[in-house]
Scaffold this motif. Sequence first.
Motif, PDB file in Angstrom:
ATOM      1  N   GLN A   1       0.796  -1.079   0.014  1.00 16.94           N
ATOM      2  CA  GLN A   1       0.016  -0.123   0.148  1.00 16.94           C
ATOM      3  C   GLN A   1       0.887   1.252   0.066  1.00 16.94           C
ATOM      4  OE1 GLN A   1      -2.678   1.587   3.464  1.00 16.94           O
ATOM      5  NE2 GLN A   1      -3.443  -0.386   2.820  1.00 16.94           N
ATOM      6  N   ASP A   2       0.306   2.327  -0.796  1.00 17.31           N
ATOM      7  CA  ASP A   2       1.168   3.479  -0.594  1.00 17.31           C
ATOM      8  C   ASP A   2       1.202   4.251   0.687  1.00 17.31           C
ATOM      9  OD1 ASP A   2       1.910   3.342  -3.415  1.00 17.31           O
ATOM     10  OD2 ASP A   2      -0.181   4.335  -3.945  1.00 17.31           O
ATOM     11  N   GLY A   3       2.136   5.052   0.968  1.00 19.63           N
ATOM     12  CA  GLY A   3       1.902   5.857   2.345  1.00 19.63           C
ATOM     13  C   GLY A   3       2.530   5.266   3.544  1.00 19.63           C
ATOM     14  N   LEU A   4       2.808   3.770   3.505  1.00 17.93           N
ATOM     15  CA  LEU A   4       3.289   3.101   4.462  1.00 17.93           C
ATOM     16  C   LEU A   4       4.663   3.566   4.974  1.00 17.93           C
ATOM     17  CD1 LEU A   4       2.612  -0.819   3.624  1.00 17.93           C
ATOM     18  CD2 LEU A   4       1.211   0.900   4.960  1.00 17.93           C
ATOM     19  N   LEU A   5       5.006   3.768   6.538  1.00 17.25           N
ATOM     20  CA  LEU A   5       6.226   4.123   7.066  1.00 17.25           C
ATOM     21  C   LEU A   5       6.949   2.840   7.259  1.00 17.25           C
ATOM     22  CD1 LEU A   5       4.788   6.891   9.670  1.00 17.25           C
ATOM     23  CD2 LEU A   5       5.589   6.951   7.110  1.00 17.25           C
ATOM     24  N   LEU A   6       7.328   2.023   6.001  1.00 18.42           N
ATOM     25  CA  LEU A   6       8.107   0.997   6.185  1.00 18.42           C
ATOM     26  C   LEU A   6       9.215   1.274   5.185  1.00 18.42           C
ATOM     27  CD1 LEU A   6       5.588  -1.641   6.561  1.00 18.42           C
ATOM     28  CD2 LEU A   6       7.098  -0.700   8.302  1.00 18.42           C
TER      29      LEU A   6
ATOM     30  N   ASN B   1       9.105 -14.884  14.104  1.00 17.00           N
ATOM     31  CA  ASN B   1       9.091 -15.157  12.705  1.00 17.00           C
ATOM     32  C   ASN B   1       7.630 -15.012  12.335  1.00 17.00           C
ATOM     33  OD1 ASN B   1      12.041 -16.339  11.295  1.00 17.00           O
ATOM     34  ND2 ASN B   1      11.871 -16.848  13.761  1.00 17.00           N
ATOM     35  N   PRO B   2       7.084 -14.276  11.615  1.00 24.57           N
ATOM     36  CA  PRO B   2       6.028 -13.909  11.443  1.00 24.57           C
ATOM     37  C   PRO B   2       5.555 -14.737  10.377  1.00 24.57           C
ATOM     38  CG  PRO B   2       6.939 -12.120  10.603  1.00 24.57           C
ATOM     39  CD  PRO B   2       8.139 -12.909  11.251  1.00 24.57           C
ATOM     40  N   GLY B   3       4.345 -15.132   9.985  1.00 20.35           N
ATOM     41  CA  GLY B   3       3.711 -15.812   8.913  1.00 20.35           C
ATOM     42  C   GLY B   3       3.227 -14.847   7.693  1.00 20.35           C
ATOM     43  N   ARG B   4       2.859 -15.755   6.569  1.00 15.14           N
ATOM     44  CA  ARG B   4       2.725 -14.810   5.423  1.00 15.14           C
ATOM     45  C   ARG B   4       1.460 -13.981   5.487  1.00 15.14           C
ATOM     46  NH1 ARG B   4       3.129 -18.047   1.236  1.00 15.14           N
ATOM     47  NH2 ARG B   4       4.256 -19.626   2.517  1.00 15.14           N
ATOM     48  N   ASP B   5       0.517 -14.352   6.642  1.00 14.94           N
ATOM     49  CA  ASP B   5      -0.652 -13.548   6.685  1.00 14.94           C
ATOM     50  C   ASP B   5      -0.352 -12.140   7.329  1.00 14.94           C
ATOM     51  OD1 ASP B   5      -2.207 -15.408   5.150  1.00 14.94           O
ATOM     52  OD2 ASP B   5      -3.128 -16.366   7.167  1.00 14.94           O
ATOM     53  N   ALA B   6       0.358 -12.360   8.401  1.00 20.13           N
ATOM     54  CA  ALA B   6       0.952 -11.071   9.191  1.00 20.13           C
ATOM     55  C   ALA B   6       1.698 -10.270   8.438  1.00 20.13           C
ATOM     56  CB  ALA B   6       1.648 -11.540  10.479  1.00 20.13           C
ATOM     57  N   ILE B   7       2.457 -10.796   7.463  1.00 19.25           N
ATOM     58  CA  ILE B   7       3.450  -9.938   6.569  1.00 19.25           C
ATOM     59  C   ILE B   7       2.305  -9.170   5.426  1.00 19.25           C
ATOM     60  CG2 ILE B   7       4.958 -10.100   4.916  1.00 19.25           C
ATOM     61  CD1 ILE B   7       6.306 -12.169   6.295  1.00 19.25           C
ATOM     62  N   ALA B   8       1.526 -10.007   4.929  1.00 21.19           N
ATOM     63  CA  ALA B   8       0.497  -9.438   4.041  1.00 21.19           C
ATOM     64  C   ALA B   8      -0.385  -8.415   4.676  1.00 21.19           C
ATOM     65  CB  ALA B   8      -0.413 -10.328   3.512  1.00 21.19           C
ATOM     66  N   ALA B   9      -0.328  -8.649   5.995  1.00 18.20           N
ATOM     67  CA  ALA B   9      -1.557  -7.426   6.740  1.00 18.20           C
ATOM     68  C   ALA B   9      -0.676  -6.153   6.726  1.00 18.20           C
ATOM     69  CB  ALA B   9      -1.996  -8.260   7.959  1.00 18.20           C
ATOM     70  N   VAL B  10       0.559  -6.099   7.287  1.00 16.34           N
ATOM     71  CA  VAL B  10       1.208  -5.090   7.360  1.00 16.34           C
ATOM     72  C   VAL B  10       1.464  -4.331   6.078  1.00 16.34           C
ATOM     73  CG1 VAL B  10       2.358  -5.706   9.576  1.00 16.34           C
ATOM     74  CG2 VAL B  10       3.535  -5.898   7.506  1.00 16.34           C
ATOM     75  N   LEU B  11       1.525  -4.786   5.236  1.00 15.79           N
ATOM     76  CA  LEU B  11       1.830  -4.307   3.707  1.00 15.79           C
ATOM     77  C   LEU B  11       0.575  -3.776   3.153  1.00 15.79           C
ATOM     78  CD1 LEU B  11       4.469  -6.677   2.378  1.00 15.79           C
ATOM     79  CD2 LEU B  11       4.788  -4.576   3.121  1.00 15.79           C
ATOM     80  N   ASN B  12      -0.527  -4.317   3.506  1.00 11.65           N
ATOM     81  CA  ASN B  12      -1.705  -3.819   2.904  1.00 11.65           C
ATOM     82  C   ASN B  12      -2.882  -3.642   4.136  1.00 11.65           C
ATOM     83  OD1 ASN B  12      -1.767  -3.182  -0.023  1.00 11.65           O
ATOM     84  ND2 ASN B  12      -0.764  -5.190   0.163  1.00 11.65           N
ATOM     85  N   PRO B  13      -2.719  -2.892   5.256  1.00 16.41           N
ATOM     86  CA  PRO B  13      -3.566  -2.773   6.297  1.00 16.41           C
ATOM     87  C   PRO B  13      -4.856  -2.183   5.820  1.00 16.41           C
ATOM     88  CG  PRO B  13      -1.953  -1.243   6.610  1.00 16.41           C
ATOM     89  CD  PRO B  13      -1.557  -1.837   5.408  1.00 16.41           C
ATOM     90  N   PRO B  14      -5.979  -2.538   6.366  1.00 11.50           N
ATOM     91  CA  PRO B  14      -7.195  -1.978   6.188  1.00 11.50           C
ATOM     92  C   PRO B  14      -7.301  -0.663   7.005  1.00 11.50           C
ATOM     93  CG  PRO B  14      -7.593  -3.563   7.614  1.00 11.50           C
ATOM     94  CD  PRO B  14      -6.220  -3.627   7.452  1.00 11.50           C
TER      95      PRO B  14
END
Length: 342
Positions: A186-191, A283-296
């Motif tokens: 997602q755009d605008g993430l502070l990562l 070690n996070p799973g794929r769902d947690a990584i996906a969630a932080v990259l495209n949070p609602p």
Amino acid sequence: MKFIKGLLSLVIAVVILAGAVAGAGWIWLGNEVAKDGPLPAETLVVVEPGEGMLSVAARLEKDGIIRSAWLMRLKARIDGTETALKTGEFTIEPQASLGEVLEILIEGKAVMHKITLPEGRTTAQLLRLIESDPVLVGPMPELPVAEGNLLPDTYLYHRGMTRAKLIAQMAKAQDDLLKDLWPKRQDGLLLANPYEAVILASVVEKETGIAEERPEVAALFTTRLKRGMRLESDPTIIYGISQGEPLYNKAGKRRTLYRSEIDRKTDWNTYQIDGLPKTPICNPGRDAIAAVLNPPETEYIFFVADGKGGHLFAKTLAEHNRNVAAYRKYEREEIARERAEE
């Protein structure tokens, strides 16, 4: 002239005889290879790394799976498959013929084993699971494995898989996942980079074990970062104290954090530092990584455990304080109930 004719007749006779013998030999070999084998019940055959046809055939004869190791080696030599044995564990059916056994060991599918490596475990905890697996072989890697570098999942493998190779496979799976998800963020993430995404995902992973909550927790932490608020995550405190190992009281029971531990500044304690911890805390799973990259989108900026495995979310401090009070009440009631049952 008569001599030459006689000699020619003899040669022809010998050739015919040799052909007949060879033909009979082929028929005999075909029959022996196709004949039902002596195995009375289904069994597993293990071909270890580096084993050759000589030792495998001898073991199969000794174990009553085939009748003749010599015949198996002959068949393999004729077929040109002497060095084509696969490494692994293979299922042999009752009365399997020698030809069927040989085909299974060369072209068959080896039995698959699996190891489940759960999300939210530290690297040290995952490595202990890998080290204790009874089927994996070989030593653990000598070099340390970085926190957050392994992708938790259920991995399938053949017997003979080394521990080092599995760990390398987990690291590659993590790298491949980030290469896939990072460009879609997602755009605008502070990562700033994928590593920071893993750090934040590790905090999300440790904060909730409920899959449905991961996106909401990821959104909450993202909102806090954008507002310049500290993450204030309890698991980051624990990692700074014990590298993620559970905390116990003197009675050997798991305990909550002390006030002094909350106030202690470490490179991971997000009550005391701004932004992200120094490293991932698990070690996070794929769902947690996906969630932080495209949070609602969310307006929640506070949350507290509800005592039942989930969390109560709040938009304001006043609402959060009410949720905390409700949780404290639940805790007191649970303690009273446990004492009454003792």
